[in-house]
Scaffold this motif. Sequence first.
Motif, PDB file in Angstrom:
ATOM      1  N   ALA A  90      36.129  24.428  49.087  1.00  0.00           N
ATOM      2  CA  ALA A  90      35.434  23.145  49.220  1.00  0.00           C
ATOM      3  C   ALA A  90      35.315  22.696  50.673  1.00  0.00           C
ATOM      4  O   ALA A  90      34.278  22.147  51.085  1.00  0.00           O
ATOM      5  N   LEU A  91      36.353  22.924  51.462  1.00  0.00           N
ATOM      6  CA  LEU A  91      36.349  22.413  52.830  1.00  0.00           C
ATOM      7  C   LEU A  91      35.525  23.267  53.795  1.00  0.00           C
ATOM      8  O   LEU A  91      35.177  22.807  54.881  1.00  0.00           O
ATOM      9  N   THR A  92      35.193  24.478  53.389  1.00  0.00           N
ATOM     10  CA  THR A  92      34.383  25.324  54.269  1.00  0.00           C
ATOM     11  C   THR A  92      33.023  24.679  54.538  1.00  0.00           C
ATOM     12  O   THR A  92      32.508  24.725  55.665  1.00  0.00           O
ATOM     13  N   ALA A  93      32.445  24.060  53.538  1.00  0.00           N
ATOM     14  CA  ALA A  93      31.151  23.390  53.723  1.00  0.00           C
ATOM     15  C   ALA A  93      31.257  22.286  54.763  1.00  0.00           C
ATOM     16  O   ALA A  93      30.335  22.084  55.573  1.00  0.00           O
ATOM     17  N   GLU A  94      32.375  21.562  54.776  1.00  0.00           N
ATOM     18  CA  GLU A  94      32.571  20.499  55.770  1.00  0.00           C
ATOM     19  C   GLU A  94      32.715  21.079  57.169  1.00  0.00           C
ATOM     20  O   GLU A  94      32.147  20.550  58.137  1.00  0.00           O
ATOM     21  N   ILE A  95      33.465  22.169  57.291  1.00  0.00           N
ATOM     22  CA  ILE A  95      33.640  22.806  58.598  1.00  0.00           C
ATOM     23  C   ILE A  95      32.293  23.273  59.149  1.00  0.00           C
ATOM     24  O   ILE A  95      31.996  23.133  60.345  1.00  0.00           O
ATOM     25  N   LEU A  96      31.445  23.796  58.276  1.00  0.00           N
ATOM     26  CA  LEU A  96      30.154  24.345  58.718  1.00  0.00           C
ATOM     27  C   LEU A  96      29.132  23.268  59.034  1.00  0.00           C
ATOM     28  O   LEU A  96      28.005  23.588  59.440  1.00  0.00           O
ATOM     29  N   GLN A  97      29.492  22.009  58.873  1.00  0.00           N
ATOM     30  CA  GLN A  97      28.604  20.941  59.319  1.00  0.00           C
ATOM     31  C   GLN A  97      28.433  20.966  60.836  1.00  0.00           C
ATOM     32  O   GLN A  97      27.461  20.449  61.356  1.00  0.00           O
ATOM     33  N   GLN A  98      29.406  21.548  61.520  1.00  0.00           N
ATOM     34  CA  GLN A  98      29.219  21.846  62.943  1.00  0.00           C
ATOM     35  C   GLN A  98      28.505  23.196  63.012  1.00  0.00           C
ATOM     36  O   GLN A  98      29.119  24.239  62.770  1.00  0.00           O
ATOM     37  N   PRO A  99      27.235  23.209  63.305  1.00  0.00           N
ATOM     38  CA  PRO A  99      26.407  24.416  63.135  1.00  0.00           C
ATOM     39  C   PRO A  99      26.796  25.598  64.002  1.00  0.00           C
ATOM     40  O   PRO A  99      26.449  26.733  63.687  1.00  0.00           O
ATOM     41  N   ASN A 100      27.508  25.358  65.104  1.00  0.00           N
ATOM     42  CA  ASN A 100      27.859  26.462  65.999  1.00  0.00           C
ATOM     43  C   ASN A 100      29.169  27.151  65.626  1.00  0.00           C
ATOM     44  O   ASN A 100      29.613  28.057  66.337  1.00  0.00           O
ATOM     45  N   THR A 101      29.786  26.754  64.531  1.00  0.00           N
ATOM     46  CA  THR A 101      31.079  27.328  64.145  1.00  0.00           C
ATOM     47  C   THR A 101      30.979  28.851  64.057  1.00  0.00           C
ATOM     48  O   THR A 101      30.114  29.390  63.355  1.00  0.00           O
ATOM     49  N   ASP A 102      31.875  29.539  64.789  1.00  0.00           N
ATOM     50  CA  ASP A 102      31.843  31.004  64.765  1.00  0.00           C
ATOM     51  C   ASP A 102      33.142  31.617  64.230  1.00  0.00           C
ATOM     52  O   ASP A 102      33.236  32.841  64.088  1.00  0.00           O
ATOM     53  N   ALA A 103      34.142  30.782  63.951  1.00  0.00           N
ATOM     54  CA  ALA A 103      35.400  31.292  63.399  1.00  0.00           C
ATOM     55  C   ALA A 103      36.117  30.151  62.672  1.00  0.00           C
ATOM     56  O   ALA A 103      35.930  28.980  62.996  1.00  0.00           O
ATOM     57  N   ILE A 104      36.932  30.508  61.680  1.00  0.00           N
ATOM     58  CA  ILE A 104      37.735  29.528  60.941  1.00  0.00           C
ATOM     59  C   ILE A 104      39.160  30.059  60.826  1.00  0.00           C
ATOM     60  O   ILE A 104      39.365  31.187  60.356  1.00  0.00           O
ATOM     61  N   VAL A 105      40.106  29.253  61.252  1.00  0.00           N
ATOM     62  CA  VAL A 105      41.518  29.585  61.095  1.00  0.00           C
ATOM     63  C   VAL A 105      42.061  28.818  59.883  1.00  0.00           C
ATOM     64  O   VAL A 105      41.869  27.603  59.783  1.00  0.00           O
TER      65      VAL A 105
END
Length: 314
Positions: free
Chosen positions: A222-237
């Motif tokens: 569920a939270l991945t969609a929120e993180i990707l609201q920043q369009p330049n995201t290139d990695a997730i820890v």
Amino acid sequence: MNKLTINDIAKLCGVGKSTVSRVLNNDPKVSEKTKQHVLAVIKQYNFKPSRSARAMRGIENKVIGIIVTRLDSSSENRVLRGILNRLEELGYEHFITESRFDIELVQEHLYSFEQRQIDGIIVFGFSGLGQKILQPYSSKLVAIAQYYPALTSIYYDDQGAIRLLLERLYQENYRHIGYIGIHKQDYTTGYLRYQSYMDFCAAHQLSPNACLGELNYLTGYALTAEILQQPNTDAIVCATDSLAFGVNKFLQEQQRDDIQVCSVGNNPLLKFLFPQNISINFGLFRAGQSAVELLINLLATGQKTHCCIPSNFE
């Protein structure tokens, strides 16, 4: 008053000697009402079964009580395997109980262990389980996953694990790194790992992009969609592998293979399903074995010690 025997307790309870014995051995066939009645009498008279009674039951070796938080936790099970492996080598007996993050259950299990004259105790700590509750058993208790200054404890380098993941990503030129963790009320997996991410962002002038929630794969999804609201995201820890399962599943469904996912835990199933996931490992099996070694030393010398388990890539 002379020291009571199991026969005395049986008479006081109005039950048979075998029923008292089954209660002491946590036999699930005993009804909850009978169990509570017998335990209340045992507590009232501070009854403890004799060593000779234990020997007659064939329990001559040391007996270790283990309190895990969740029997379905993959990380705790790896620690538990380390514990059981070492206990088997030593020929020790063991009891395993589950706290489910319930402080009252921990207290019940500790009291039960005390009544059975358990030789040593290993407890998986959690936020909210204070040192005061465990301290009466400090002469024979080792805590895992939390640092308790007055107790023998094994804990993980939570901040170092997140820092290692971020350093690797930074060296590989990732500059828009999101973070998915759990609520800060959980001090170790929650607060410490989140704070390590925030400190790294501040030190390297990165814009933080963090979301916190529950400790499960659905939260990660569920939270991945929120993180990707920043369009330049290139990695997730991810603070844990459990969260990473959900993150990778979401990215797979969105056909987003341009984002590198990292997590703490090194779960074999995660590596099988999502081999591109970068994981870091605490050496959980080794932590379990170390817990037994610290307990042996504590029982032999009375000396309380601490051990921090470092993280590494595998």
